[in-house]
Design a protein around this motif. Structure first.
Motif, mmCIF file in Angstrom:
data_model
loop_
_atom_site.group_PDB
_atom_site.id
_atom_site.type_symbol
_atom_site.label_atom_id
_atom_site.label_comp_id
_atom_site.label_asym_id
_atom_site.label_seq_id
_atom_site.Cartn_x
_atom_site.Cartn_y
_atom_site.Cartn_z
ATOM 1 N N THR A 32 0.831 -1.201 0.000
ATOM 2 C CA THR A 32 0.000 0.000 0.000
ATOM 3 C C THR A 32 0.865 1.250 0.000
ATOM 4 O OG1 THR A 32 -1.775 -1.160 1.157
ATOM 5 C CG2 THR A 32 -1.836 1.239 1.226
ATOM 6 N N ALA A 33 1.909 1.276 0.808
ATOM 7 C CA ALA A 33 2.796 2.439 0.882
ATOM 8 C C ALA A 33 3.476 2.705 -0.461
ATOM 9 C CB ALA A 33 3.836 2.244 1.983
ATOM 10 N N VAL A 34 3.957 1.655 -1.114
ATOM 11 C CA VAL A 34 4.627 1.804 -2.409
ATOM 12 C C VAL A 34 3.648 2.325 -3.466
ATOM 13 C CG1 VAL A 34 5.631 0.474 -4.319
ATOM 14 C CG2 VAL A 34 6.440 0.116 -1.987
ATOM 15 N N LEU A 35 2.452 1.749 -3.493
ATOM 16 C CA LEU A 35 1.460 2.181 -4.473
ATOM 17 C C LEU A 35 1.001 3.617 -4.230
ATOM 18 C CD1 LEU A 35 -0.657 -1.086 -4.753
ATOM 19 C CD2 LEU A 35 0.993 -0.204 -6.418
ATOM 20 N N MET A 36 0.792 3.980 -2.985
ATOM 21 C CA MET A 36 0.365 5.343 -2.670
ATOM 22 C C MET A 36 1.467 6.356 -2.984
ATOM 23 S SD MET A 36 -2.759 5.147 -1.897
ATOM 24 C CE MET A 36 -3.064 6.770 -1.217
ATOM 25 N N ALA A 37 2.717 5.999 -2.761
ATOM 26 C CA ALA A 37 3.831 6.880 -3.116
ATOM 27 C C ALA A 37 3.878 7.092 -4.631
ATOM 28 C CB ALA A 37 5.154 6.302 -2.613
ATOM 29 N N ALA A 38 3.593 6.050 -5.388
ATOM 30 C CA ALA A 38 3.562 6.167 -6.846
ATOM 31 C C ALA A 38 2.414 7.073 -7.286
ATOM 32 C CB ALA A 38 3.438 4.791 -7.491
ATOM 33 N N VAL A 39 1.262 6.927 -6.661
ATOM 34 C CA VAL A 39 0.108 7.779 -6.968
ATOM 35 C C VAL A 39 0.435 9.238 -6.654
ATOM 36 C CG1 VAL A 39 -2.262 8.339 -6.233
ATOM 37 C CG2 VAL A 39 -1.631 5.963 -6.734
ATOM 38 N N ASP A 40 1.156 9.470 -5.567
ATOM 39 C CA ASP A 40 1.557 10.832 -5.202
ATOM 40 C C ASP A 40 2.589 11.398 -6.174
ATOM 41 O OD1 ASP A 40 -0.133 10.877 -3.003
ATOM 42 O OD2 ASP A 40 1.445 10.322 -1.576
ATOM 43 N N ALA A 41 3.404 10.529 -6.778
ATOM 44 C CA ALA A 41 4.503 10.968 -7.636
ATOM 45 C C ALA A 41 4.090 11.267 -9.076
ATOM 46 C CB ALA A 41 5.610 9.912 -7.643
ATOM 47 N N ALA A 42 3.036 10.625 -9.561
ATOM 48 C CA ALA A 42 2.663 10.788 -10.974
ATOM 49 C C ALA A 42 1.176 10.517 -11.166
ATOM 50 C CB ALA A 42 3.471 9.820 -11.841
ATOM 51 N N PRO A 43 0.559 11.201 -12.139
ATOM 52 C CA PRO A 43 -0.873 10.992 -12.362
ATOM 53 C C PRO A 43 -1.212 9.646 -13.013
ATOM 54 C CG PRO A 43 -0.007 12.604 -13.911
ATOM 55 C CD PRO A 43 1.092 12.287 -12.960
ATOM 56 N N GLN A 44 -0.277 9.074 -13.725
ATOM 57 C CA GLN A 44 -0.499 7.790 -14.404
ATOM 58 C C GLN A 44 0.386 6.740 -13.738
ATOM 59 O OE1 GLN A 44 -2.699 5.773 -16.600
ATOM 60 N NE2 GLN A 44 -2.630 7.803 -17.478
ATOM 61 N N VAL A 45 -0.225 5.713 -13.162
ATOM 62 C CA VAL A 45 0.535 4.651 -12.492
ATOM 63 C C VAL A 45 0.224 3.326 -13.170
ATOM 64 C CG1 VAL A 45 0.958 3.432 -10.318
ATOM 65 C CG2 VAL A 45 0.456 5.897 -10.296
ATOM 66 N N HIS A 61 -6.853 -5.364 -1.866
ATOM 67 C CA HIS A 61 -7.232 -4.153 -1.134
ATOM 68 C C HIS A 61 -6.226 -3.025 -1.386
ATOM 69 C CE1 HIS A 61 -7.570 -1.442 2.355
ATOM 70 N NE2 HIS A 61 -8.860 -1.703 2.247
ATOM 71 N N ALA A 62 -4.940 -3.337 -1.366
ATOM 72 C CA ALA A 62 -3.911 -2.326 -1.623
ATOM 73 C C ALA A 62 -4.063 -1.736 -3.018
ATOM 74 C CB ALA A 62 -2.520 -2.937 -1.441
ATOM 75 N N LEU A 63 -4.309 -2.585 -4.009
ATOM 76 C CA LEU A 63 -4.496 -2.108 -5.382
ATOM 77 C C LEU A 63 -5.720 -1.211 -5.510
ATOM 78 C CD1 LEU A 63 -3.657 -5.400 -7.305
ATOM 79 C CD2 LEU A 63 -2.356 -3.252 -7.431
ATOM 80 N N VAL A 64 -6.822 -1.619 -4.908
ATOM 81 C CA VAL A 64 -8.057 -0.833 -4.994
ATOM 82 C C VAL A 64 -7.907 0.490 -4.241
ATOM 83 C CG1 VAL A 64 -10.506 -0.771 -4.374
ATOM 84 C CG2 VAL A 64 -9.537 -2.821 -5.421
ATOM 85 N N THR A 65 -7.256 0.468 -3.093
ATOM 86 C CA THR A 65 -7.024 1.695 -2.332
ATOM 87 C C THR A 65 -6.222 2.700 -3.157
ATOM 88 O OG1 THR A 65 -7.115 0.533 -0.220
ATOM 89 C CG2 THR A 65 -5.961 2.650 -0.235
ATOM 90 N N ALA A 66 -5.159 2.233 -3.786
ATOM 91 C CA ALA A 66 -4.332 3.117 -4.617
ATOM 92 C C ALA A 66 -5.092 3.573 -5.860
ATOM 93 C CB ALA A 66 -3.037 2.404 -5.001
ATOM 94 N N TYR A 67 -5.883 2.686 -6.442
ATOM 95 C CA TYR A 67 -6.693 3.047 -7.604
ATOM 96 C C TYR A 67 -7.654 4.191 -7.255
ATOM 97 C CZ TYR A 67 -10.473 2.781 -11.002
ATOM 98 O OH TYR A 67 -11.434 3.112 -11.929
ATOM 99 N N ARG A 68 -8.335 4.054 -6.137
ATOM 100 C CA ARG A 68 -9.290 5.083 -5.716
ATOM 101 C C ARG A 68 -8.578 6.407 -5.446
ATOM 102 N NH1 ARG A 68 -13.410 2.895 -1.419
ATOM 103 N NH2 ARG A 68 -14.421 4.836 -2.014
#
Length: 108
Positions: A32-45, A61-68
């Motif tokens: 979750t932390a890695v995915l959220m950091a990627a979402v914070d870093a760029a609009p397209q992940v 759950h981690a994927l869906v959380t980051a997707y949202r």
């Protein structure tokens, strides 16, 4: 048991995250932390699941959380290269369809 690993690279407006090993409850916080950091870093992940050998509800759950989070920020998160049981888990949960790449996502 295979260890979970995540690698991220950011190139302009796109972040590429590569996951490998087993994404389960033990890896949920890191994933979750890695995915959220990627979402914070760029609009397209784009999340490459080709190296994952196992995915359970914690990883979903981690994927869906980051997707949202990406959608809320006006971005997009998609997954590529899911295979075997990982693709099966995504399909039976309906998350595979949700996280399909949009036009241009995943193009380097």
């Amino acid at each position: 048991m295979a260890r979970f690993e995540a690698m991220t690279s950011v190139d302009g407006k796109q972040a590429a995250v590569s996951l490998s090993g087993e994404c389960d409850l033990a890896a949920r916080e890191e994933c979750t932390a890695v995915l959220m950091a990627a979402v914070d870093a760029a609009p397209q992940v784009v999340v490459d699941l080709g190296g994952l050998t196992f995915l359970d509800s914690s990883g979903v759950h981690a994927l869906v959380t980051a997707y949202r989070a990406a959608i809320e920020r006006g971005g997009q998160l998609s997954v590529v290269n899911a295979g075997g049981m990982v693709a099966h888990v995504l399909d039976i949960t309906g998350v595979g369809g949700l996280l399909q790449p949009q036009d241009g996502a995943g193009d380097g």
